[in-house]
Design a protein around this motif. Structure first.
Motif, PDB file in Angstrom:
ATOM      1  N   SER A 124      -8.036  10.428  32.650  1.00 41.87           N
ATOM      2  CA  SER A 124      -6.761  10.590  33.361  1.00 41.87           C
ATOM      3  C   SER A 124      -5.634  10.249  32.411  1.00 41.87           C
ATOM      4  O   SER A 124      -5.808   9.471  31.467  1.00 41.87           O
ATOM      5  N   ILE A 125      -4.468  10.833  32.675  1.00 46.32           N
ATOM      6  CA  ILE A 125      -3.273  10.504  31.900  1.00 46.32           C
ATOM      7  C   ILE A 125      -2.166  10.123  32.876  1.00 46.32           C
ATOM      8  O   ILE A 125      -2.084  10.672  33.973  1.00 46.32           O
ATOM      9  N   ALA A 126      -1.353   9.164  32.449  1.00 43.73           N
ATOM     10  CA  ALA A 126      -0.307   8.678  33.340  1.00 43.73           C
ATOM     11  C   ALA A 126       0.947   8.339  32.554  1.00 43.73           C
ATOM     12  O   ALA A 126       0.867   7.830  31.435  1.00 43.73           O
ATOM     13  N   ALA A 127       2.085   8.630  33.157  1.00 38.30           N
ATOM     14  CA  ALA A 127       3.376   8.179  32.641  1.00 38.30           C
ATOM     15  C   ALA A 127       3.777   7.002  33.510  1.00 38.30           C
ATOM     16  O   ALA A 127       4.089   7.170  34.684  1.00 38.30           O
ATOM     17  N   GLN A 128       3.692   5.824  32.948  1.00 32.30           N
ATOM     18  CA  GLN A 128       4.039   4.602  33.674  1.00 32.30           C
ATOM     19  C   GLN A 128       5.485   4.231  33.359  1.00 32.30           C
ATOM     20  O   GLN A 128       6.149   4.906  32.569  1.00 32.30           O
ATOM     21  N   LYS A 129       5.947   3.161  33.924  1.00 36.69           N
ATOM     22  CA  LYS A 129       7.320   2.735  33.697  1.00 36.69           C
ATOM     23  C   LYS A 129       7.575   2.408  32.221  1.00 36.69           C
ATOM     24  O   LYS A 129       8.602   2.783  31.659  1.00 36.69           O
ATOM     25  N   ARG A 130       6.620   1.721  31.588  1.00 41.31           N
ATOM     26  CA  ARG A 130       6.835   1.260  30.221  1.00 41.31           C
ATOM     27  C   ARG A 130       5.915   1.898  29.173  1.00 41.31           C
ATOM     28  O   ARG A 130       5.966   1.524  28.008  1.00 41.31           O
ATOM     29  N   HIS A 131       5.059   2.814  29.608  1.00 38.23           N
ATOM     30  CA  HIS A 131       4.142   3.413  28.637  1.00 38.23           C
ATOM     31  C   HIS A 131       3.500   4.685  29.193  1.00 38.23           C
ATOM     32  O   HIS A 131       3.551   4.942  30.388  1.00 38.23           O
ATOM     33  N   ILE A 132       2.897   5.422  28.273  1.00 38.66           N
ATOM     34  CA  ILE A 132       1.998   6.517  28.641  1.00 38.66           C
ATOM     35  C   ILE A 132       0.596   5.951  28.478  1.00 38.66           C
ATOM     36  O   ILE A 132       0.306   5.241  27.510  1.00 38.66           O
ATOM     37  N   ALA A 133      -0.272   6.268  29.438  1.00 40.34           N
ATOM     38  CA  ALA A 133      -1.630   5.747  29.397  1.00 40.34           C
ATOM     39  C   ALA A 133      -2.644   6.884  29.422  1.00 40.34           C
ATOM     40  O   ALA A 133      -2.443   7.901  30.082  1.00 40.34           O
ATOM     41  N   VAL A 134      -3.706   6.684  28.682  1.00 37.30           N
ATOM     42  CA  VAL A 134      -4.876   7.558  28.727  1.00 37.30           C
ATOM     43  C   VAL A 134      -6.019   6.682  29.226  1.00 37.30           C
ATOM     44  O   VAL A 134      -6.346   5.668  28.604  1.00 37.30           O
ATOM     45  N   TYR A 135      -6.580   7.070  30.356  1.00 35.42           N
ATOM     46  CA  TYR A 135      -7.732   6.362  30.918  1.00 35.42           C
ATOM     47  C   TYR A 135      -8.960   7.207  30.598  1.00 35.42           C
ATOM     48  O   TYR A 135      -9.131   8.289  31.149  1.00 35.42           O
ATOM     49  N   HIS A 136      -9.779   6.722  29.686  1.00 28.92           N
ATOM     50  CA  HIS A 136     -10.945   7.474  29.218  1.00 28.92           C
ATOM     51  C   HIS A 136     -12.194   6.663  29.552  1.00 28.92           C
ATOM     52  O   HIS A 136     -12.486   5.660  28.912  1.00 28.92           O
ATOM     53  N   MET A 137     -12.912   7.102  30.586  1.00 28.80           N
ATOM     54  CA  MET A 137     -14.086   6.353  31.028  1.00 28.80           C
ATOM     55  C   MET A 137     -15.192   6.331  29.967  1.00 28.80           C
ATOM     56  O   MET A 137     -16.010   5.419  29.939  1.00 28.80           O
ATOM     57  N   GLY A 138     -15.202   7.324  29.093  1.00 33.95           N
ATOM     58  CA  GLY A 138     -16.222   7.371  28.046  1.00 33.95           C
ATOM     59  C   GLY A 138     -16.149   6.201  27.090  1.00 33.95           C
ATOM     60  O   GLY A 138     -17.175   5.667  26.674  1.00 33.95           O
ATOM     61  N   ILE A 139     -14.930   5.762  26.727  1.00 28.24           N
ATOM     62  CA  ILE A 139     -14.841   4.630  25.801  1.00 28.24           C
ATOM     63  C   ILE A 139     -15.194   3.312  26.494  1.00 28.24           C
ATOM     64  O   ILE A 139     -15.525   2.340  25.835  1.00 28.24           O
ATOM     65  N   TYR A 140     -15.120   3.314  27.815  1.00 27.18           N
ATOM     66  CA  TYR A 140     -15.541   2.142  28.583  1.00 27.18           C
ATOM     67  C   TYR A 140     -17.070   2.062  28.638  1.00 27.18           C
ATOM     68  O   TYR A 140     -17.644   0.980  28.562  1.00 27.18           O
ATOM     69  N   ALA A 141     -17.719   3.213  28.734  1.00 28.83           N
ATOM     70  CA  ALA A 141     -19.163   3.257  28.955  1.00 28.83           C
ATOM     71  C   ALA A 141     -19.992   3.384  27.681  1.00 28.83           C
ATOM     72  O   ALA A 141     -21.185   3.121  27.697  1.00 28.83           O
ATOM     73  N   ASP A 142     -19.380   3.794  26.587  1.00 31.69           N
ATOM     74  CA  ASP A 142     -20.132   4.102  25.372  1.00 31.69           C
ATOM     75  C   ASP A 142     -19.586   3.283  24.201  1.00 31.69           C
ATOM     76  O   ASP A 142     -18.518   3.583  23.667  1.00 31.69           O
ATOM     77  N   ASP A 143     -20.335   2.263  23.809  1.00 32.15           N
ATOM     78  CA  ASP A 143     -19.888   1.385  22.720  1.00 32.15           C
ATOM     79  C   ASP A 143     -19.706   2.132  21.405  1.00 32.15           C
ATOM     80  O   ASP A 143     -18.810   1.808  20.627  1.00 32.15           O
ATOM     81  N   ASP A 144     -20.544   3.127  21.146  1.00 40.53           N
ATOM     82  CA  ASP A 144     -20.415   3.896  19.907  1.00 40.53           C
ATOM     83  C   ASP A 144     -19.110   4.697  19.895  1.00 40.53           C
ATOM     84  O   ASP A 144     -18.431   4.771  18.873  1.00 40.53           O
ATOM     85  N   LEU A 145     -18.772   5.294  21.027  1.00 45.52           N
ATOM     86  CA  LEU A 145     -17.523   6.050  21.116  1.00 45.52           C
ATOM     87  C   LEU A 145     -16.326   5.118  20.967  1.00 45.52           C
ATOM     88  O   LEU A 145     -15.365   5.429  20.265  1.00 45.52           O
ATOM     89  N   LEU A 146     -16.381   3.961  21.588  1.00 46.02           N
ATOM     90  CA  LEU A 146     -15.314   2.973  21.453  1.00 46.02           C
ATOM     91  C   LEU A 146     -15.164   2.541  20.004  1.00 46.02           C
ATOM     92  O   LEU A 146     -14.051   2.492  19.466  1.00 46.02           O
ATOM     93  N   SER A 147     -16.265   2.254  19.339  1.00 43.13           N
ATOM     94  CA  SER A 147     -16.223   1.842  17.932  1.00 43.13           C
ATOM     95  C   SER A 147     -15.627   2.939  17.057  1.00 43.13           C
ATOM     96  O   SER A 147     -14.818   2.658  16.161  1.00 43.13           O
ATOM     97  N   TRP A 148     -16.020   4.190  17.318  1.00 46.82           N
ATOM     98  CA  TRP A 148     -15.457   5.309  16.567  1.00 46.82           C
ATOM     99  C   TRP A 148     -13.937   5.354  16.751  1.00 46.82           C
ATOM    100  O   TRP A 148     -13.186   5.466  15.777  1.00 46.82           O
ATOM    101  N   PHE A 149     -13.478   5.259  18.002  1.00 50.25           N
ATOM    102  CA  PHE A 149     -12.047   5.344  18.280  1.00 50.25           C
ATOM    103  C   PHE A 149     -11.285   4.198  17.614  1.00 50.25           C
ATOM    104  O   PHE A 149     -10.242   4.414  16.991  1.00 50.25           O
ATOM    105  N   GLU A 150     -11.817   2.990  17.719  1.00 53.26           N
ATOM    106  CA  GLU A 150     -11.153   1.835  17.104  1.00 53.26           C
ATOM    107  C   GLU A 150     -11.082   1.963  15.583  1.00 53.26           C
ATOM    108  O   GLU A 150     -10.105   1.521  14.964  1.00 53.26           O
ATOM    109  N   ALA A 151     -12.092   2.575  14.968  1.00 51.20           N
ATOM    110  CA  ALA A 151     -12.088   2.777  13.516  1.00 51.20           C
ATOM    111  C   ALA A 151     -11.135   3.901  13.104  1.00 51.20           C
ATOM    112  O   ALA A 151     -10.500   3.834  12.050  1.00 51.20           O
ATOM    113  N   GLU A 152     -11.020   4.933  13.925  1.00 51.73           N
ATOM    114  CA  GLU A 152     -10.165   6.084  13.601  1.00 51.73           C
ATOM    115  C   GLU A 152      -8.682   5.812  13.851  1.00 51.73           C
ATOM    116  O   GLU A 152      -7.835   6.351  13.151  1.00 51.73           O
TER     117      GLU A 152
END
Length: 147
Positions: free
Chosen positions: A69-97
């Motif tokens: 999901s994507i959201a325009a909040q009062k103070r930020h734009i947010a991307v809610y990506h359930m995959g990075i919550y559920a997959d440690d390898d995907l999270l690690s890739w994103f944090e490294a990139e």
């Protein structure tokens, strides 16, 4: 711009309109086939439709399985990506990139990536992130680890 996006942005701060639209277009171009675009929990979202995964979301059986999901909040734009919550390898890739694309500190929670500066959003990286999980892969990850 789709009617859904226009309606969503109607009451949002003007400074978020263009970055949000670019983010939506980037994700829409990169997300694998099979995800459905709809408003879910008040946000433009990509979900696994009930026709593909009739079990739905465990919290609400008649609700399509949320993915991104994507959201325009009062103070930020947010991307809610359930995959990075559920997959440690995907999270690690994103944090490294992330540092390869941005000089700013990564601002994120478990599934929420926040961007407080509308001029500093790594669209290319977010497009690549959106492309990394297929519908089948997400259903498999969900059924084996989230439940």
């Amino acid at each position: 711009m789709s009617d859904m996006i226009s309606e969503y942005l109607a009451d949002k701060d003007e400074k978020w309109h263009q970055p949000f639209l670019k983010l939506y277009q980037t994700i829409d171009e990169h997300i694998p086939n099979g995800f459905a675009f709809q408003l879910q929990y008040g946000m433009p979202s990509y979900v696994v439709p009930l026709s593909t995964f009739p079990d739905g979301y465990h919290c609400e059986k008649d609700t399509p399985l949320p993915f991104l999901s994507i959201a325009a909040q009062k103070r930020h734009i947010a991307v809610y990506h359930m995959g990075i919550y559920a997959d440690d390898d995907l999270l690690s890739w994103f944090e490294a990139e992330y540092p390869k694309h941005m000089s700013t500190k990564l601002n994120m929670g478990k599934s929420c990536i926040r961007f407080t500066n509308p001029k500093k959003i790594p669209y290319e990286l977010l497009g690549e992130l959106a492309s990394k999980v297929t519908v089948e892969g997400w259903i498999n990850r969900y059924t084996t680890s989230i439940r």
